[in-house]
Design an enzyme around this catalytic site. Structure first.
Site, PDB file in Angstrom:
ATOM      1  N   CYS A 143       1.786   5.547   7.296  1.00  0.00           N
ATOM      2  CA  CYS A 143       0.843   5.689   6.187  1.00  0.00           C
ATOM      3  C   CYS A 143      -0.534   6.174   6.625  1.00  0.00           C
ATOM      4  O   CYS A 143      -1.418   6.355   5.784  1.00  0.00           O
ATOM      5  CB  CYS A 143       0.737   4.366   5.436  1.00  0.00           C
ATOM      6  SG  CYS A 143       2.353   3.729   4.957  1.00  0.00           S
ATOM      7  N   HIS A 203      -7.467   0.909   2.367  1.00  0.00           N
ATOM      8  CA  HIS A 203      -6.009   1.080   2.399  1.00  0.00           C
ATOM      9  C   HIS A 203      -5.389   0.282   1.253  1.00  0.00           C
ATOM     10  O   HIS A 203      -4.538   0.788   0.533  1.00  0.00           O
ATOM     11  CB  HIS A 203      -5.471   0.645   3.749  1.00  0.00           C
ATOM     12  CG  HIS A 203      -4.027   0.938   3.961  1.00  0.00           C
ATOM     13  ND1 HIS A 203      -3.510   2.212   3.900  1.00  0.00           N
ATOM     14  CD2 HIS A 203      -2.971   0.120   4.236  1.00  0.00           C
ATOM     15  CE1 HIS A 203      -2.205   2.178   4.126  1.00  0.00           C
ATOM     16  NE2 HIS A 203      -1.852   0.923   4.333  1.00  0.00           N
ATOM     17  N   GLU A 206      -7.623  -6.397   5.949  1.00  0.00           N
ATOM     18  CA  GLU A 206      -8.544  -5.269   5.843  1.00  0.00           C
ATOM     19  C   GLU A 206      -9.933  -5.734   5.434  1.00  0.00           C
ATOM     20  O   GLU A 206     -10.944  -5.254   5.970  1.00  0.00           O
ATOM     21  CB  GLU A 206      -8.015  -4.231   4.852  1.00  0.00           C
ATOM     22  CG  GLU A 206      -8.901  -2.991   4.788  1.00  0.00           C
ATOM     23  CD  GLU A 206      -8.317  -1.859   3.967  1.00  0.00           C
ATOM     24  OE1 GLU A 206      -8.874  -0.747   4.024  1.00  0.00           O
ATOM     25  OE2 GLU A 206      -7.302  -2.086   3.266  1.00  0.00           O
ATOM     26  N   LYS A 227      -4.840   2.921  -4.790  1.00  0.00           N
ATOM     27  CA  LYS A 227      -3.399   2.655  -4.843  1.00  0.00           C
ATOM     28  C   LYS A 227      -3.030   1.790  -6.038  1.00  0.00           C
ATOM     29  O   LYS A 227      -1.857   1.743  -6.432  1.00  0.00           O
ATOM     30  CB  LYS A 227      -2.936   1.982  -3.554  1.00  0.00           C
ATOM     31  CG  LYS A 227      -2.881   2.887  -2.334  1.00  0.00           C
ATOM     32  CD  LYS A 227      -2.301   2.152  -1.134  1.00  0.00           C
ATOM     33  CE  LYS A 227      -2.241   3.035   0.104  1.00  0.00           C
ATOM     34  NZ  LYS A 227      -3.573   3.303   0.681  1.00  0.00           N
ATOM     35  N   HIS A 262       1.524   3.620  -3.574  1.00  0.00           N
ATOM     36  CA  HIS A 262       1.341   3.943  -2.161  1.00  0.00           C
ATOM     37  C   HIS A 262       2.137   5.198  -1.817  1.00  0.00           C
ATOM     38  O   HIS A 262       3.371   5.170  -1.787  1.00  0.00           O
ATOM     39  CB  HIS A 262       1.797   2.762  -1.312  1.00  0.00           C
ATOM     40  CG  HIS A 262       1.410   2.858   0.122  1.00  0.00           C
ATOM     41  ND1 HIS A 262       0.813   3.972   0.672  1.00  0.00           N
ATOM     42  CD2 HIS A 262       1.534   1.970   1.154  1.00  0.00           C
ATOM     43  CE1 HIS A 262       0.588   3.773   1.950  1.00  0.00           C
ATOM     44  NE2 HIS A 262       1.016   2.559   2.271  1.00  0.00           N
ATOM     45  N   PHE A 279       2.757   1.466   9.428  1.00  0.00           N
ATOM     46  CA  PHE A 279       3.724   0.729  10.232  1.00  0.00           C
ATOM     47  C   PHE A 279       3.698   1.259  11.667  1.00  0.00           C
ATOM     48  O   PHE A 279       3.607   2.465  11.900  1.00  0.00           O
ATOM     49  CB  PHE A 279       5.132   0.883   9.671  1.00  0.00           C
ATOM     50  CG  PHE A 279       5.386   0.129   8.386  1.00  0.00           C
ATOM     51  CD1 PHE A 279       4.480  -0.793   7.902  1.00  0.00           C
ATOM     52  CD2 PHE A 279       6.552   0.332   7.672  1.00  0.00           C
ATOM     53  CE1 PHE A 279       4.728  -1.493   6.728  1.00  0.00           C
ATOM     54  CE2 PHE A 279       6.818  -0.354   6.502  1.00  0.00           C
ATOM     55  CZ  PHE A 279       5.907  -1.274   6.023  1.00  0.00           C
TER      56      PHE A 279
END
Length: 417
Positions: free
Chosen positions: A165, A305, A316, A337, A342, A403
């Site tokens: 991502c 994010h 975050e 998002k 996402h 990831f």
């Protein structure tokens, strides 16, 4: 060495809330959700039955049926958003040195739909390997920048960034660095993803990563809300034209903003979970600030994010608190998002466009779907809940985490001579 300045001269977007940049921005500032029940396949046996799908996109009309069949959706999306960006930037490649114009493109997964279809067809057969001759060139992640360069005749650096991502933030950073080092004049940069299919939804369901709020898809993406239960899968593409300043001025280009920094880091912790102390996220934001030559006190807006996962959101915000200190109460934070879902490898580019337009319009898009405060978050932080806010935005930062522990953060500012 004196770095060359890098500016944004064109934008293109294909998103679940708009198939052009103006449509996308209008939906963002009006808090429109792109989530709905999935139409592209039968979800009866799936735990999650909804996603943020691209709507009213006709690949046959855009590419012609023959050419569309040769391309996975993630490449179709890339070509579509890039066409808008090229037109927006007013580019006539016949008048430019195309050996100094490149394409760097991000995708976390690539041609998942193609891979799924070919393997299913093989499994249904008699064991004879009857594969489509376009199987491999449709599937590989680097084929998107390849097709973009072929379409426009661009012979500069050309490759794909794959960091889950964080992929398209990485593509922007690489493009930025090539230009400021004098190795190219311009890049078509961004990312695309198309994972809303049986394999994509099934795979993320198996990880318990997706929201299962099937009774109310439109409110399922709830970053920073107490009742968030996972992210909502999205798809689409975002294209940003990055250009050396003097090159842009020489051709009379309009300039949206200036890119001034980018940072990269690794969590070095877990293959899917973020570092519990937000260590990698803090490192990447600090790295981007240092690269830009500014301090946290110069930032006005952070497009986070913010995936709406129970463990990702707190880490975050802990990182942002560590980096910004008391300045966290001065800035706006928001997760777009909540509206787009996402977009995985395309998320960075699509969200960078949101940050760029926030600079241009002095409006911060909201974090929608906030219903219940989470005591884990400081209530004095301005999460821009539910409604866009007008404020002067001179410098904006946008984060992307993937990831594998991949982190990438980019910084843009209002353009000044």
């Amino acid at each position: 060495m004196e770095f060359r300045r890098v500016v944004v001269t064109g934008l293109g977007a294909l998103t679940p809330i708009g198939n052009t940049v103006p449509e996308y921005w209008n939906s963002l500032i009006n808090g429109v959700s792109g989530a709905a029940l999935i139409k592209s396949f039968d979800t009866e046996k799936f735990k999650t039955k909804f996603a943020c799908e691209v709507k009213n996109f006709d690949a046959d009309a855009f590419l012609g049926r023959k050419d569309a069949r040769k391309l996975d959706p993630f490449v179709q999306y890339a070509l579509f958003s890039t066409e808008e960006a090229v037109k927006d930037a007013g580019l006539n490649f016949d008048l430019l040195d195309t050996s100094r114009i490149g394409v760097i493109w991000g995708s976390g997964i690539g041609g998942l739909k193609t891979f799924l279809d070919e393997v299913v067809n093989f499994a249904k057969g008699d064991g004879t390997p009857r594969f489509n001759p376009f199987f491999i060139p449709k599937m590989i992640a680097d084929i998107a920048p390849g097709h973009i360069s072929i379409k426009y005749g661009l012979r500069g650096p050309n490759f794909s960034t794959v960091s889950a991502c964080a992929s398209s933030n990485n593509s922007l950073i690489d493009s930025f660095n090539y230009i400021r080092l004098g190795k190219a004049n311009m890049f078509i940069s961004g990312g695309s993803e198309a994972i809303i299919n049986e394999a994509g939804i099934g795979g993320f369901n198996a990880m318990h990563a997706l929201s299962t709020r099937n009774d109310d898809p439109a409110t399922a993406s709830r970053p920073f809300d107490l009742d968030r239960d996972g992210f909502v899968a999205g798809e689409g593409a975002g294209t940003i034209i990055l250009e050396e300043l003097e090159h842009a001025k020489a051709r009379g280009a309009k300039i949206y903003a200036e890119m001034i920094g980018g940072g990269m880091s690794a969590d070095a912790y877990h293959m899917t979970a973020p570092h519990p102390e937000g260590l990698g996220a803090a490192l990447v934001m600090k790295a981007a600030l240092e690269d830009a030559g500014i301090s946290a006190s110069d930032i006005d807006y952070v497009n986070v994010h913010g995936t709406s996962t129970p463990i990702g959101d707190p880490q975050e915000i802990k990182a942002i608190t560590d980096v910004f200190g008391d300045d966290i109460y001065r800035i706006n934070v928001s997760s777009t998002k909540s509206m787009t879902g996402h977009l995985l490898g395309a998320a960075g580019a699509v969200e960078a466009i949101a940050a760029i337009l926030a600079l241009k319009n002095d409006i911060v898009p909201p974090t929608i779907n906030h219903f219940t405060d989470d005591p884990a978050f400081d209530p004095k932080i301005n999460f821009t809940f539910n409604k866009a806010q007008k404020r002067v935005v001179n410098i904006a930062q946008s984060n992307g985490f993937g990831f594998g522990g991949h982190n990438a953060s980019v910084i843009f500012k209002k353009y000044e001579e």
